[in-house]
Design an enzyme around this catalytic site. Structure first.
Site, PDB file in Angstrom:
ATOM      1  N   TYR A 132       0.089   1.906  -9.425  1.00 26.69           N
ATOM      2  CA  TYR A 132       0.121   0.913  -8.344  1.00 26.69           C
ATOM      3  C   TYR A 132       0.909  -0.302  -8.805  1.00 26.69           C
ATOM      4  O   TYR A 132       0.465  -1.036  -9.689  1.00 26.69           O
ATOM      5  CB  TYR A 132      -1.321   0.539  -7.969  1.00 26.69           C
ATOM      6  CG  TYR A 132      -1.483  -0.484  -6.878  1.00 26.69           C
ATOM      7  CD1 TYR A 132      -0.473  -0.800  -5.981  1.00 26.69           C
ATOM      8  CD2 TYR A 132      -2.700  -1.146  -6.721  1.00 26.69           C
ATOM      9  CE1 TYR A 132      -0.644  -1.731  -4.983  1.00 26.69           C
ATOM     10  CE2 TYR A 132      -2.905  -2.081  -5.723  1.00 26.69           C
ATOM     11  CZ  TYR A 132      -1.870  -2.373  -4.856  1.00 26.69           C
ATOM     12  OH  TYR A 132      -2.062  -3.305  -3.874  1.00 26.69           O
ATOM     13  N   LYS A 160       2.094   3.939  -5.789  1.00 29.14           N
ATOM     14  CA  LYS A 160       1.992   3.049  -4.639  1.00 29.14           C
ATOM     15  C   LYS A 160       2.923   1.879  -4.914  1.00 29.14           C
ATOM     16  O   LYS A 160       2.668   1.055  -5.804  1.00 29.14           O
ATOM     17  CB  LYS A 160       0.548   2.566  -4.442  1.00 29.14           C
ATOM     18  CG  LYS A 160       0.382   1.588  -3.279  1.00 29.14           C
ATOM     19  CD  LYS A 160      -1.047   1.077  -3.173  1.00 29.14           C
ATOM     20  CE  LYS A 160      -1.175   0.040  -2.055  1.00 29.14           C
ATOM     21  NZ  LYS A 160      -2.546  -0.509  -1.946  1.00 29.14           N
TER      22      LYS A 160
END
Length: 298
Positions: A132, A160
Site C-alpha cells: 500500500y 494499492k
C-alpha cells in the site's frame, strides 16, 4: 485474487468500543451491494487507535460474517517491521485471506529500507500481500523501481497505488507483475484505463452497488457507461474527503442509519457545514437517505 471492488471498511464504534452489531449490519449491506473484497483495519478502519485484541475480535467477526463469499484482508502494516510481522501472523492464524502492508510511516525509510521491510514481512507468512503506497499519509513514496525489487516474492501479489499519479501507476504496470489497484475513488476510472484491476474504495462503504457498476463497466471497456457513473459519483468522492478520512464516510453511514457517528481521538466528527455538503453530494449521487428523526416533509 484481488480485483474489482474491494472496500476499505470503516470500524464502527459505540460508547468507545467496537460495535459488532453495526459491523455485521455494514458487512451485510456491502455484500448485498456486490463488493468483491473487504479490507479491515486499514487507515479507513482507524487501525492506529485499535488495540491488538480489538483487531483480533474484529477480524474474526468479519471473517465469520463473510463466510468465504469474498476475500477478507487485514491491514497489518505498521512503521515497525516486527509488529507488522506479529499482526500478519495473527491474520494468518485467524484464517483471513490476505494482508495489506502500508509503506512504513513516520520513520521515512529509504527505498532499501522499504524493500527490506516488505521482504521481511513477506517471508514471515504464506498470506498473499497487498502493498500500500499512500505518500499523503506516510510521507514516503514507494516508487515503481522499489516495487520492482520485491515483485518476485511469490506472495507479494498486488499494490494499492494511492500516490495520485497516473504516470506512476503506469510505470508500476510497466515494471511489475503486481496486480495494480486504485487507491483513490476519484481515480478508479482512469486507473483502470491504464491497467488497474480495480479499486480499494472508501465510497464503497456507502455506495457499493454504484462502485461495483463503475468497476464492472470500466473493466469491460464500456467507457461511456463507466464515465456516466463516474460523473454521478464524483461530487460524493470529493465530499468524502472534505475532512480527514474516515470522518465524512462515518457521518454518511450514520445518516444512513448503519452505524453510529463515532470516531476515536484524535479524529472527531465532521463539522455541520461538511455534513450538509456530504448530504447534498450523496443525494445527487442517487443514495437514499432516511429523513432525520422528527423531520416533516413539506
Amino acid at each position: 485474487m484481488f480485483s474489482g471492488l474491494i472496500v476499505a471498511m470503516v470500524t464502527p464504534f459505540r460508547n468507545g468500543a467496537i460495535d459488532l452489531e453495526a459491523t455485521g449490519r455494514l458487512t451485510d449491506f456491502m455484500l448485498d451491494g456486490g463488493v468483491q473484497g473487504l479490507v479491515v483495519s486499514g487507515s479507513t478502519g482507524e487501525a492506529a487507535t485499535c488495540t491488538v485484541d480489538e483487531r483480533r475480535t474484529l477480524w474474526r467477526f468479519v471473517r465469520e460474517r463473510v463466510a468465504g463469499r469474498v476475500p477478507v484482508v487485514a491491514g497489518t502494516g505498521t512503521n515497525n517491521t516486527a509488529e507488522s510481522i506479529t499482526l500478519t501472523h495473527m491474520a494468518e492464524e485467524l484464517g483471513l485471506d490476505g494482508a495489506m502492508i502500508v509503506t512504513p510511516y513516520y520513520n521515512k525509510p529509504t527505498p532499501r529500507g522499504q524493500v527490506a521491510h516488505f521482504t521481511a514481512v513477506a517471508k514471515s507468512t504464506r498470506l498473499p500481500l497487498i502493498l500500500y503506497n499512500v505518500p499523503g499519509r506516510t510521507a514516503t513514496n514507494t516508487l515503481p523501481e522499489t516495487l520492482e525489487q520485491v515483485h518476485d516474492l511469490p506472495n507479494v501479489v498486488a499494490v494499492k497505488e494511492a500516490s495520485g499519479s497516473l504516470d506512476q501507476a503506469s510505470a508500476v504496470r510497466a515494471r511489475c507483475r503486481l496486480t495494480l489497484l486504485a487507491g483513490d475513488d476519484s481515480l478508479t476510472l482512469p486507473m483502470i484505463a491504464v491497467g488497474a484491476e480495480g479499486v480499494i474504495s472508501v465510497a464503497g462503504n456507502v455506495a457499493p452497488r454504484e462502485m461495483r457498476a463503475l468497476c464492472d463497466h470500466a473493466r469491460a471497456g464500456r467507457l461511456a457507461e463507466a464515465e456516466a457513473v463516474h460523473r454521478r459519483l464524483l461530487p460524493l468522492f470529493k465530499a468524502l474527503f472534505m475532512e480527514s478520512n474516515p470522518g465524512p464516510v462515518k457521518y454518511l453511514l450514520s445518516a444512513m442509519r448503519l452505524i453510529e457517528n463515532e470516531l476515536r481521538l484524535p479524529l472527531v466528527p465532521v463539522e455541520p457545514a461538511t455534513e450538509a455538503a456530504i448530504q447534498k453530494a450523496a443525494r445527487a449521487a442517487g443514495l437514499t437517505l432516511p429523513e432525520p428523526a422528527g423531520a416533516v416533509r413539506a
